[in-house]
Motif scaffolding. Structure first.
Motif, mmCIF file in Angstrom:
data_model
loop_
_atom_site.group_PDB
_atom_site.id
_atom_site.type_symbol
_atom_site.label_atom_id
_atom_site.label_comp_id
_atom_site.label_asym_id
_atom_site.label_seq_id
_atom_site.Cartn_x
_atom_site.Cartn_y
_atom_site.Cartn_z
ATOM 1 N N ALA A 38 0.899 -1.291 0.067
ATOM 2 C CA ALA A 38 -0.025 0.070 -0.150
ATOM 3 C C ALA A 38 0.947 1.297 0.079
ATOM 4 C CB ALA A 38 -0.870 0.149 1.153
ATOM 5 N N VAL A 39 0.298 2.208 -0.752
ATOM 6 C CA VAL A 39 1.257 3.272 -1.019
ATOM 7 C C VAL A 39 0.338 4.619 -0.936
ATOM 8 C CG1 VAL A 39 2.874 4.986 -2.355
ATOM 9 C CG2 VAL A 39 2.984 2.209 -2.400
ATOM 10 N N THR A 40 0.610 5.562 -0.041
ATOM 11 C CA THR A 40 -0.395 6.642 0.132
ATOM 12 C C THR A 40 0.367 7.861 -0.179
ATOM 13 O OG1 THR A 40 0.334 6.893 2.528
ATOM 14 C CG2 THR A 40 -1.914 5.426 1.991
ATOM 15 N N GLY A 41 1.383 8.001 -0.494
ATOM 16 C CA GLY A 41 2.163 9.444 -0.566
ATOM 17 C C GLY A 41 2.755 9.957 0.475
ATOM 18 N N PRO A 42 3.315 11.315 0.246
ATOM 19 C CA PRO A 42 3.827 11.940 1.298
ATOM 20 C C PRO A 42 2.717 12.653 2.023
ATOM 21 C CG PRO A 42 3.898 13.198 -0.648
ATOM 22 C CD PRO A 42 3.361 11.902 -1.182
ATOM 23 N N ASP A 43 3.115 12.654 3.289
ATOM 24 C CA ASP A 43 2.049 13.362 4.508
ATOM 25 C C ASP A 43 1.771 14.776 3.997
ATOM 26 O OD1 ASP A 43 2.048 11.165 6.035
ATOM 27 O OD2 ASP A 43 3.556 11.956 7.361
ATOM 28 N N SER A 99 -4.617 17.789 13.574
ATOM 29 C CA SER A 99 -3.857 16.488 12.906
ATOM 30 C C SER A 99 -4.794 15.288 12.757
ATOM 31 C CB SER A 99 -2.697 16.174 13.668
ATOM 32 O OG SER A 99 -1.778 17.381 14.079
ATOM 33 N N TYR A 100 -4.591 14.707 11.404
ATOM 34 C CA TYR A 100 -5.516 13.661 10.890
ATOM 35 C C TYR A 100 -4.637 12.568 10.642
ATOM 36 C CZ TYR A 100 -9.390 17.010 10.751
ATOM 37 O OH TYR A 100 -10.481 17.858 11.026
ATOM 38 N N HIS A 101 -4.989 11.279 10.735
ATOM 39 C CA HIS A 101 -4.293 10.079 10.172
ATOM 40 C C HIS A 101 -5.313 9.502 9.425
ATOM 41 C CE1 HIS A 101 -1.501 11.389 13.286
ATOM 42 N NE2 HIS A 101 -0.503 10.806 12.708
ATOM 43 N N SER A 113 -2.946 -8.878 2.136
ATOM 44 C CA SER A 113 -3.382 -7.393 2.316
ATOM 45 C C SER A 113 -1.996 -6.368 2.741
ATOM 46 C CB SER A 113 -4.314 -7.183 3.342
ATOM 47 O OG SER A 113 -4.042 -7.672 4.587
ATOM 48 N N SER A 114 -2.228 -5.381 2.801
ATOM 49 C CA SER A 114 -1.088 -4.244 3.141
ATOM 50 C C SER A 114 -1.886 -3.027 3.807
ATOM 51 C CB SER A 114 -0.094 -4.010 2.030
ATOM 52 O OG SER A 114 0.924 -3.064 2.534
ATOM 53 N N THR A 115 -1.254 -2.141 4.476
ATOM 54 C CA THR A 115 -1.729 -1.056 4.992
ATOM 55 C C THR A 115 -0.680 -0.081 4.926
ATOM 56 O OG1 THR A 115 -1.255 -1.422 7.220
ATOM 57 C CG2 THR A 115 -3.466 -2.079 6.549
ATOM 58 N N ALA A 116 -1.164 1.294 4.773
ATOM 59 C CA ALA A 116 -0.170 2.305 4.867
ATOM 60 C C ALA A 116 -0.963 3.683 5.533
ATOM 61 C CB ALA A 116 0.166 2.781 3.654
ATOM 62 N N THR A 117 -0.405 4.499 6.256
ATOM 63 C CA THR A 117 -0.944 5.594 6.714
ATOM 64 C C THR A 117 -0.527 6.781 6.400
ATOM 65 O OG1 THR A 117 -1.191 4.450 8.832
ATOM 66 C CG2 THR A 117 -1.490 6.798 9.050
ATOM 67 N N LEU A 118 -1.541 7.835 6.110
ATOM 68 C CA LEU A 118 -1.030 9.188 5.762
ATOM 69 C C LEU A 118 -1.583 10.210 6.935
ATOM 70 C CD1 LEU A 118 -0.645 11.257 3.303
ATOM 71 C CD2 LEU A 118 -3.169 11.165 2.702
ATOM 72 N N SER A 119 -0.880 11.150 6.880
ATOM 73 C CA SER A 119 -0.829 12.049 8.096
ATOM 74 C C SER A 119 -1.285 13.410 7.288
ATOM 75 C CB SER A 119 0.318 12.257 8.997
ATOM 76 O OG SER A 119 0.256 13.299 9.826
ATOM 77 N N VAL A 120 -2.362 13.942 7.711
ATOM 78 C CA VAL A 120 -2.842 15.427 7.321
ATOM 79 C C VAL A 120 -2.823 16.396 8.564
ATOM 80 C CG1 VAL A 120 -4.502 16.715 6.222
ATOM 81 C CG2 VAL A 120 -4.023 14.476 5.487
ATOM 82 N N VAL A 121 -2.198 17.430 8.289
ATOM 83 C CA VAL A 121 -2.274 18.514 9.454
ATOM 84 C C VAL A 121 -2.653 19.731 8.867
ATOM 85 C CG1 VAL A 121 -0.757 19.782 10.933
ATOM 86 C CG2 VAL A 121 0.044 17.351 10.493
ATOM 87 N N VAL A 122 -3.786 20.312 9.638
ATOM 88 C CA VAL A 122 -4.384 21.502 9.221
ATOM 89 C C VAL A 122 -3.949 22.389 10.243
ATOM 90 C CG1 VAL A 122 -6.535 22.575 8.715
ATOM 91 C CG2 VAL A 122 -6.377 20.150 8.055
ATOM 92 N N LYS A 123 -3.441 23.606 9.655
ATOM 93 C CA LYS A 123 -2.742 24.661 10.607
ATOM 94 C C LYS A 123 -3.726 26.035 10.551
ATOM 95 C CE LYS A 123 1.992 23.039 10.597
ATOM 96 N NZ LYS A 123 3.384 23.569 10.491
ATOM 97 N N GLU A 124 -3.522 26.832 11.558
ATOM 98 C CA GLU A 124 -4.114 28.153 11.477
ATOM 99 C C GLU A 124 -3.388 28.960 10.572
ATOM 100 O OE1 GLU A 124 -7.293 30.475 12.694
ATOM 101 O OE2 GLU A 124 -6.843 28.564 13.515
ATOM 102 N N GLU A 125 -3.942 29.613 9.888
ATOM 103 C CA GLU A 125 -3.443 30.588 8.734
ATOM 104 C C GLU A 125 -2.921 31.654 9.453
ATOM 105 O OE1 GLU A 125 -5.768 31.939 5.682
ATOM 106 O OE2 GLU A 125 -7.239 32.732 6.966
ATOM 107 N N ASN A 126 -1.922 32.243 8.709
ATOM 108 C CA ASN A 126 -1.231 33.696 8.928
ATOM 109 C C ASN A 126 -2.085 34.710 8.468
ATOM 110 O OD1 ASN A 126 0.589 32.445 11.115
ATOM 111 N ND2 ASN A 126 1.920 32.045 9.348
ATOM 112 N N ASN A 127 -2.994 35.179 8.983
ATOM 113 C CA ASN A 127 -3.908 36.012 8.095
ATOM 114 C C ASN A 127 -3.592 37.601 8.337
ATOM 115 O OD1 ASN A 127 -6.485 36.706 6.633
ATOM 116 N ND2 ASN A 127 -7.063 37.524 8.491
ATOM 117 N N SER A 128 -3.600 38.154 7.294
ATOM 118 C CA SER A 128 -3.256 39.646 7.208
ATOM 119 C C SER A 128 -4.583 40.447 6.991
ATOM 120 C CB SER A 128 -2.340 39.924 6.149
ATOM 121 O OG SER A 128 -0.818 39.300 6.146
#
Length: 482
Positions: A38-43, A99-101, A113-128
């Motif tokens: 299983a391949v999920t790509g980069p975080d 943070s999501y996995h 079978s095979s498994t893989a985990t993808l990490s998704v991090v949602v950050k607060e924006e630096n709003n102007s």
């Protein structure tokens, strides 16, 4: 076929029934199957706000081929929503800061079978914060009374989500916002009047950050203001055609003794349900100079009085200057409807100038001065009258009374009674001789005689001859005593 050794025999026969055989051995062995990968790509690292993201597992491999995919959220906020979780590529929406996995499971046809985990991090924006740009200063020259203020040049790093235009409290209330544009990037205004307007533009981004900028509109008077004439005609504005307008212009040119090309119609508008206002000015064709509206109005008044009532195509209800041009002597302001001065407190119109001169409304007289002058005039008049009366009385006292006689002939008894002497004095001769005339001087002398006799009686009662006279006894004065 199952795993094992298989022997197969082949027999061939010709036409004369000769045969031959041969055998072949087939060995079936168990395959060498590898599990899938299983391949999920980069975080991923995302900036909020973000609408969605893609989970791509299509790069997963297997030597025999993958027959099963499955995505699931194993950690992170539970409000997330996922679509196409049983496919190689899934979609995630409703992401929040955190943070999501996500775990991908793949299987081949043998169930490996095979498994893989993808990490998704949602950050607060630096709003102007956004930067508002309302458009700066604008100058508008009447009769053009419409303008658009462009606030679309306002900027923000994440984009502006709302615009709001607000009129300053010190600005004139006149002027209409059309098409609800006060909540749009471009503000559209019409029906502006002379004055200085200030509008504030407030822009807001998705984070609630805002900025404000100011735009100014200076509406200047029409340079032809002093030459504009307003003609009110008895016709509905919807009934006046272009051809009729041209005819009216030619008729006005005849009245004013100018070329029709010198009369410029500025606007035509409804004055009431049954009347139309035509605003025009007269331009001197030689030097392109606008004739004063007061001069044109006076000329039209004179000419319309000379001509018949139906000289113009429609009945004229009023002719006046379009703008109120009166200065009101600096002590009032001009009513744009009635074209008359409204004086400030303690000021009034000069009635002599109003009714005896040119009839122009003004505010020249001070009520205080008029009151004092009127009071002084009244006091002077009363004093003069009193002096005259006193002089007349003095003259009458110095003038000697003339002797007045009354002829007693042909008078009735009532008149005789009225002509008898006062103080109870009887004139004997009047009872017997009606032709006798008695003068007022005689009555005066009779009175003097009565008073003198009474005085003698009081002082020398003994000296009275022919009997005594006592108090309380009436005294009768006859002609023989005279």
């Amino acid at each position: 076929m199952q795993a094992g050794d298989y022997t197969f025999q082949l027999t061939v026969t010709d036409s004369i029934r000769q045969r031959s055989t041969a055998e072949v051995i087939v060995i079936v062995q168990l395959e060498n199957n590898s599990p899938p990968i299983a391949v999920t790509g980069p975080d991923k690292e995302l900036t909020f706000p973000v609408e969605s993201t893609i989970l791509d597992g299509s790069k997963s491999i297997d030597d025999q081929g993958i027959v099963y995919y499955h995505w699931e959220n194993i950690s992170g906020p539970s409000a997330v929503q996922m679509e196409n979780v049983d496919k190689a590529v899934a979609t995630v929406t409703s992401l929040r800061v955190g943070s999501y996995h996500f775990q991908l499971t793949v299987k081949d046809h043998q169930g490996l079978s095979s498994t893989a985990t993808l990490s998704v991090v949602v950050k607060e924006e630096n709003n102007s914060p956004p930067h508002a740009h309302a458009g700066g200063k604008h100058i508008l020259l009447l009769p053009n009374n419409s303008i658009a203020l462009d606030g679309s040049w306002s900027t923000d790093d994440q984009g502006i989500v709302s615009y709001l235009w607000l009129r300053d409290g010190q600005s004139p209330a006149a002027g209409d916002v059309i098409h609800g544009s006060d909540h749009e990037a471009v503000l559209q205004l019409t029906n502006l009047v002379e004055g200085i307007y200030t509008f504030h533009l407030k822009v807001t981004d998705a984070k609630g950050e805002s900025d404000t900028d100011t735009a100014t509109i200076e509406v200047r008077p029409d340079p032809k203001k002093n030459g504009l004439v307003e003609l009110i005609l008895e016709v509905g504005v919807g009934q006046l055609t272009e051809q009729q307008k041209d005819t009216l212009v030619r008729q006005l040119a005849m009245l004013l003794n100018v070329l029709d090309s010198d009369i410029k119609v500025q606007r035509i508008q409804a004055y009431s349900d049954i009347s139309t206002a035509i605003v025009f000015y007269v331009q001197n064709g030689h030097i392109s100079k606008v004739v004063k509206a007061s001069v044109v109005t006076r000329m039209l008044h004179v000419q319309l009085l000379k001509e018949k009532a139906d000289f113009l195509l429609f009945k004229v209800l009023r002719v006046d200057t379009a703008a109120c041009l009166l200065k009101c002597s600096g002590h009032g302001h001009c009513d744009p409807i009635t074209k008359r001065c409204i004086c400030y407190q303690l000021w009034m119109e000069n009635l002599l100038h109003l009714y005896l001169n040119d009839g122009e409304s003004n505010c020249e007289w001070s009520i205080l001065y008029v009151t004092v002058s009127a009071f002084t005039l009244i006091v002077f008049t009363v004093a003069l009258a009193w002096l005259c009366i006193c002089c007349c009385k003095r003259k009458r006292t110095k003038i000697r009374k003339k002797t007045k006689y009354t002829i007693l002939d042909n008078i009735d008894d009532q008149e005789k009674m009225e002509l008898r002497p006062k103080y109870g004095i009887k004139h004997r001769s009047t009872e017997h001789n009606s032709s006798l005339m008695v003068s007022e001087s005689e009555f005066d002398s009779d009175q003097d005689t009565i008073f003198s006799r009474e005085k003698i009686e009081r002082e020398n009662p003994k000296d009275i001859m022919n009997g005594s006279i006592r108090n309380g006894v009436s005294f009768s004065y006859g002609s023989k005593d005279r």
